[in-house]
Design an enzyme around this catalytic site. Structure first.
Site, PDB file in Angstrom:
ATOM      1  N   THR A 123       0.817  -1.213   0.000  1.00 28.07           N
ATOM      2  CA  THR A 123       0.000   0.000   0.000  1.00 28.07           C
ATOM      3  C   THR A 123       0.854   1.267   0.000  1.00 28.07           C
ATOM      4  OG1 THR A 123      -1.451   1.270   1.461  1.00 28.07           O
ATOM      5  CG2 THR A 123      -0.096  -0.350   2.522  1.00 28.07           C
ATOM      6  N   ASP A 124       0.251   2.352  -0.460  1.00 24.81           N
ATOM      7  CA  ASP A 124       0.945   3.651  -0.408  1.00 24.81           C
ATOM      8  C   ASP A 124       0.998   4.199   1.027  1.00 24.81           C
ATOM      9  OD1 ASP A 124      -1.761   4.246  -0.115  1.00 24.81           O
ATOM     10  OD2 ASP A 124      -1.772   5.893  -1.562  1.00 24.81           O
ATOM     11  N   GLU A 125       0.218   3.573   1.934  1.00 31.02           N
ATOM     12  CA  GLU A 125       0.145   4.105   3.300  1.00 31.02           C
ATOM     13  C   GLU A 125       1.469   3.956   4.050  1.00 31.02           C
ATOM     14  OE1 GLU A 125      -3.500   3.431   5.391  1.00 31.02           O
ATOM     15  OE2 GLU A 125      -4.607   3.087   3.536  1.00 31.02           O
ATOM     16  N   TYR A 150      -1.722  -0.541  10.991  1.00 32.84           N
ATOM     17  CA  TYR A 150      -1.870  -1.209   9.681  1.00 32.84           C
ATOM     18  C   TYR A 150      -0.680  -0.890   8.790  1.00 32.84           C
ATOM     19  CZ  TYR A 150      -3.200  -1.699   4.758  1.00 32.84           C
ATOM     20  OH  TYR A 150      -3.193  -1.985   3.411  1.00 32.84           O
ATOM     21  N   LYS A 154       2.410  -3.252   7.326  1.00 33.11           N
ATOM     22  CA  LYS A 154       2.659  -3.443   5.893  1.00 33.11           C
ATOM     23  C   LYS A 154       4.095  -3.006   5.558  1.00 33.11           C
ATOM     24  CE  LYS A 154       0.239  -4.660   2.999  1.00 33.11           C
ATOM     25  NZ  LYS A 154      -0.121  -6.014   2.481  1.00 33.11           N
TER      26      LYS A 154
HETATM   27  P1  NAD Z   1      -9.403  -7.655   2.353  1.00 38.50           P
HETATM   28  O1  NAD Z   1      -9.397  -7.312   3.795  1.00 38.50           O
HETATM   29  O2  NAD Z   1     -10.629  -7.437   1.543  1.00 38.50           O
HETATM   30  O3  NAD Z   1      -9.017  -9.197   2.169  1.00 38.50           O
HETATM   31  C1  NAD Z   1      -7.992  -9.816   2.887  1.00 38.50           C
HETATM   32  C2  NAD Z   1      -8.091 -11.324   2.677  1.00 38.50           C
HETATM   33  O4  NAD Z   1      -6.996 -11.945   3.374  1.00 38.50           O
HETATM   34  C3  NAD Z   1      -9.373 -11.931   3.230  1.00 38.50           C
HETATM   35  O5  NAD Z   1      -9.908 -12.846   2.313  1.00 38.50           O
HETATM   36  C4  NAD Z   1      -8.909 -12.643   4.492  1.00 38.50           C
HETATM   37  O6  NAD Z   1      -9.704 -13.780   4.843  1.00 38.50           O
HETATM   38  C5  NAD Z   1      -7.486 -13.034   4.129  1.00 38.50           C
HETATM   39  N1  NAD Z   1      -6.624 -13.221   5.305  1.00 38.50           N
HETATM   40  C6  NAD Z   1      -6.475 -12.371   6.355  1.00 38.50           C
HETATM   41  N2  NAD Z   1      -5.624 -12.885   7.247  1.00 38.50           N
HETATM   42  C7  NAD Z   1      -5.201 -14.067   6.730  1.00 38.50           C
HETATM   43  C8  NAD Z   1      -4.294 -15.067   7.190  1.00 38.50           C
HETATM   44  N3  NAD Z   1      -3.650 -14.944   8.364  1.00 38.50           N
HETATM   45  N4  NAD Z   1      -4.095 -16.149   6.412  1.00 38.50           N
HETATM   46  C9  NAD Z   1      -4.740 -16.297   5.225  1.00 38.50           C
HETATM   47  N5  NAD Z   1      -5.620 -15.397   4.765  1.00 38.50           N
HETATM   48  C10 NAD Z   1      -5.842 -14.297   5.507  1.00 38.50           C
HETATM   49  O7  NAD Z   1      -8.160  -6.886   1.735  1.00 38.50           O
HETATM   50  P2  NAD Z   1      -7.984  -6.198   0.293  1.00 38.50           P
HETATM   51  O8  NAD Z   1      -8.566  -4.847   0.346  1.00 38.50           O
HETATM   52  O9  NAD Z   1      -8.396  -7.153  -0.748  1.00 38.50           O
HETATM   53  O10 NAD Z   1      -6.406  -6.034   0.261  1.00 38.50           O
HETATM   54  C11 NAD Z   1      -5.573  -7.058  -0.280  1.00 38.50           C
HETATM   55  C12 NAD Z   1      -4.127  -6.634  -0.166  1.00 38.50           C
HETATM   56  O11 NAD Z   1      -3.933  -5.409  -0.881  1.00 38.50           O
HETATM   57  C13 NAD Z   1      -3.669  -6.364   1.265  1.00 38.50           C
HETATM   58  O12 NAD Z   1      -2.369  -6.850   1.406  1.00 38.50           O
HETATM   59  C14 NAD Z   1      -3.690  -4.842   1.386  1.00 38.50           C
HETATM   60  O13 NAD Z   1      -2.741  -4.398   2.310  1.00 38.50           O
HETATM   61  C15 NAD Z   1      -3.338  -4.430  -0.032  1.00 38.50           C
HETATM   62  N6  NAD Z   1      -3.868  -3.121  -0.476  1.00 38.50           N
HETATM   63  C16 NAD Z   1      -5.196  -2.842  -0.346  1.00 38.50           C
HETATM   64  C17 NAD Z   1      -5.685  -1.616  -0.801  1.00 38.50           C
HETATM   65  C18 NAD Z   1      -7.145  -1.279  -0.718  1.00 38.50           C
HETATM   66  O14 NAD Z   1      -7.504  -0.139  -1.024  1.00 38.50           O
HETATM   67  N7  NAD Z   1      -8.022  -2.193  -0.357  1.00 38.50           N
HETATM   68  C19 NAD Z   1      -4.807  -0.700  -1.369  1.00 38.50           C
HETATM   69  C20 NAD Z   1      -3.448  -1.029  -1.491  1.00 38.50           C
HETATM   70  C21 NAD Z   1      -2.996  -2.258  -1.038  1.00 38.50           C
HETATM   71  P1  TYD Z   2     -10.703   3.902   4.219  1.00 34.05           P
HETATM   72  O1  TYD Z   2     -11.645   3.456   3.167  1.00 34.05           O
HETATM   73  O2  TYD Z   2     -10.805   3.310   5.575  1.00 34.05           O
HETATM   74  O3  TYD Z   2      -9.233   3.706   3.623  1.00 34.05           O
HETATM   75  P2  TYD Z   2      -7.797   4.216   4.234  1.00 34.05           P
HETATM   76  O4  TYD Z   2      -7.965   4.628   5.617  1.00 34.05           O
HETATM   77  O5  TYD Z   2      -6.991   2.972   4.106  1.00 34.05           O
HETATM   78  O6  TYD Z   2      -7.349   5.308   3.334  1.00 34.05           O
HETATM   79  O7  TYD Z   2     -10.835   5.482   4.373  1.00 34.05           O
HETATM   80  C1  TYD Z   2     -10.688   6.352   3.266  1.00 34.05           C
HETATM   81  C2  TYD Z   2     -10.799   7.767   3.782  1.00 34.05           C
HETATM   82  O8  TYD Z   2     -12.141   7.983   4.245  1.00 34.05           O
HETATM   83  C3  TYD Z   2      -9.909   8.044   4.985  1.00 34.05           C
HETATM   84  O9  TYD Z   2      -9.472   9.401   4.924  1.00 34.05           O
HETATM   85  C4  TYD Z   2     -10.834   7.865   6.183  1.00 34.05           C
HETATM   86  C5  TYD Z   2     -12.174   8.321   5.632  1.00 34.05           C
HETATM   87  N1  TYD Z   2     -13.370   7.645   6.221  1.00 34.05           N
HETATM   88  C6  TYD Z   2     -14.445   8.418   6.663  1.00 34.05           C
HETATM   89  O10 TYD Z   2     -14.442   9.669   6.588  1.00 34.05           O
HETATM   90  N2  TYD Z   2     -15.535   7.767   7.182  1.00 34.05           N
HETATM   91  C7  TYD Z   2     -15.589   6.410   7.291  1.00 34.05           C
HETATM   92  O11 TYD Z   2     -16.611   5.880   7.806  1.00 34.05           O
HETATM   93  C8  TYD Z   2     -14.484   5.627   6.812  1.00 34.05           C
HETATM   94  C9  TYD Z   2     -14.499   4.137   6.901  1.00 34.05           C
HETATM   95  C10 TYD Z   2     -13.389   6.292   6.277  1.00 34.05           C
END
Ligand code: NAD
Ligand code: TYD
Length: 335
Positions: A123-125, A150, A154
């Site tokens: 992630t960019d975070e 988080y 990461k």
């Molecule tokens: P998500 O929370 O929707 O899914 C995570 C999955 O991992 C779930 O299916 C969960 O059951 C599985 N999991 C969790 N712990 C586990 C373990 N110990 N063993 C096996 N499986 C396990 O997450 P996502 O949004 O699909 O994100 C996927 C990846 O992409 C993550 O690594 C996240 O950090 C990264 N990412 C997400 C975003 C975003 O905006 N969602 C952006 C950048 C990077």
């Molecule tokens: P989120 O979807 O949780 O992603 P991340 O924190 O990983 O960027 O949140 C996106 C943005 O929206 C973040 O600035 C937090 C804000 N946010 C709200 O304002 N209300 C909410 O209920 C949630 C879940 C997030």
């Protein structure tokens, strides 16, 4: 090619598997997922009986199991993680366990099983936050400065992955991507939470002043970037993947959603801010564009419309997801 996907029952992982099996019909996918609250096999219903797909329920921290499922695998695409910032603030323990220790276990097994490519999805975070109203963007030279449990977990996993390349020559790649949105996203994240709350006639909670900025990317564009990195990316390299170049504050994101859904601004509810809330994210993705020819295809408006339509059409999916344990989390988070 045999591909091990971790966390394939989650949001991005399931989008990746559906995309991959459609495009690479001869490949085999093993999906290793613990099925935490975020994992949902319904996402993969259309391919669950395909002969080139296999699901294994299990934890990436389980060394014996991970070693077993990695036998004969060519490529690992590692999505499995605890992924929600607010949950990491409520309880960091599973974030350290899965994101750091789980990644370590996978790396060890990858070395042992001579995996040809280990791709780590990050992630960019990990870069921290940028100031508002500037042209600054995260780029491949930006130093790590994570702020939430988080993002810190990461960041730890990213460092481990790179260390296994430098020290043991494990053929790795990493992608650090911005905020994804699209079908199958768990409704704890801003966009699906807003859309599903509105479909239920509820207000949308906006943290603090609502002037926080995220870089939004439609999930299919992210999956395409991973595909390109796996096929054409340089081993050992980290790629930054992002969406729109314009800054859109959260308040405006919610306003766009309200507009598409025909609701008024009285459906916004300003709530207590998130502790340590990162002000702004923005990604410079010019390197992956130049090197691999990748760029996002969906404008934010287009992606948002598609996403809202998906949630309208798939009410059963999110209604089931929103019942049960999610209710308890929602109460705790937005009390
Ligand atoms: P998500 O929370 O929707 O899914 C995570 C999955 O991992 C779930 O299916 C969960 O059951 C599985 N999991 C969790 N712990 C586990 C373990 N110990 N063993 C096996 N499986 C396990 O997450 P996502 O949004 O699909 O994100 C996927 C990846 O992409 C993550 O690594 C996240 O950090 C990264 N990412 C997400 C975003 C975003 O905006 N969602 C952006 C950048 C990077
Ligand atoms: P989120 O979807 O949780 O992603 P991340 O924190 O990983 O960027 O949140 C996106 C943005 O929206 C973040 O600035 C937090 C804000 N946010 C709200 O304002 N209300 C909410 O209920 C949630 C879940 C997030």
């Amino acid at each position: 090619m045999k591909v091990l996907v971790t966390g394939g029952a989650g949001f991005i992982g399931s989008n990746f598997i559906l995309y991959w099996l459609k495009k690479y019909t001869r490949d085999e996918i093993i999906n290793l997922d613990k099925l935490t609250y975020a994992g949902n096999l319904e996402n993969l219903k259309t391919i669950e009986n395909s002969k080139n797909y296999q699901f294994v329920k299990g934890d990436i921290v389980n060394k014996k199991l991970v070693d077993k499922v990695m036998k004969g695998v060519d490529m690992v695409v590692h999505f499995a993680a605890e992924s929600h910032v607010d949950r990491s603030i409520l309880d960091p323990a599973p974030f350290v366990k899965t994101n750091v220790e789980g990644t370590y276990v996978l790396l060890e097994a990858a070395l042992k099983n001579k995996i040809k490519r280990f791709h780590h999805v990050s992630t960019d975070e990990v870069f921290g936050a940028l100031p508002l109203h500037t042209e600054e963007k995260f780029n491949p030279q930006t130093a790590y400065n994570p702020h939430s449990p988080y993002s810190a977990s990461k960041a730890g996993s990213d460092h481990l992955v790179r260390a296994y390349h430098t020290t043991y020559d494990l053929p790795i790649t990493i992608s650090n991507c911005s905020n994804n949105y699209g079908p199958y996203q768990f409704p704890e994240k801003l966009i699906p939470l807003a859309v599903t709350n509105l479909l239920e006639g509820k207000k949308v909670p906006v943290y603090g002043d609502g002037l926080y900025v995220r870089d939004w990317l439609y999930v299919e564009d992210h999956v395409r970037a991973i595909d390109l990195i796996l096929h054409k990316g340089k081993v050992g390299k980290t790629y930054l993947v992002g969406g729109l170049t314009d800054d859109i504050p959260n308040r405006q994101v919610v306003e766009e959603i309200l507009k598409i859904m025909g609701k008024g601004e009285n459906f916004i509810e300003y709530v207590k801010d998130r502790p340590g809330h990162d002000r702004r994210y923005s990604i410079d993705w010019s390197e992956i564009k130049k090197e691999l020819g990748w760029q996002p295809k969906h404008s934010f408006k287009e992606g948002l419309k598609k996403t809202i339509e998906w949630y309208i059409k798939n009410k059963d999916w999110w209604q089931r997801v929103k019942s049960g344990s999610y209710k308890a989390y929602y109460k705790k988070q937005y009390k």
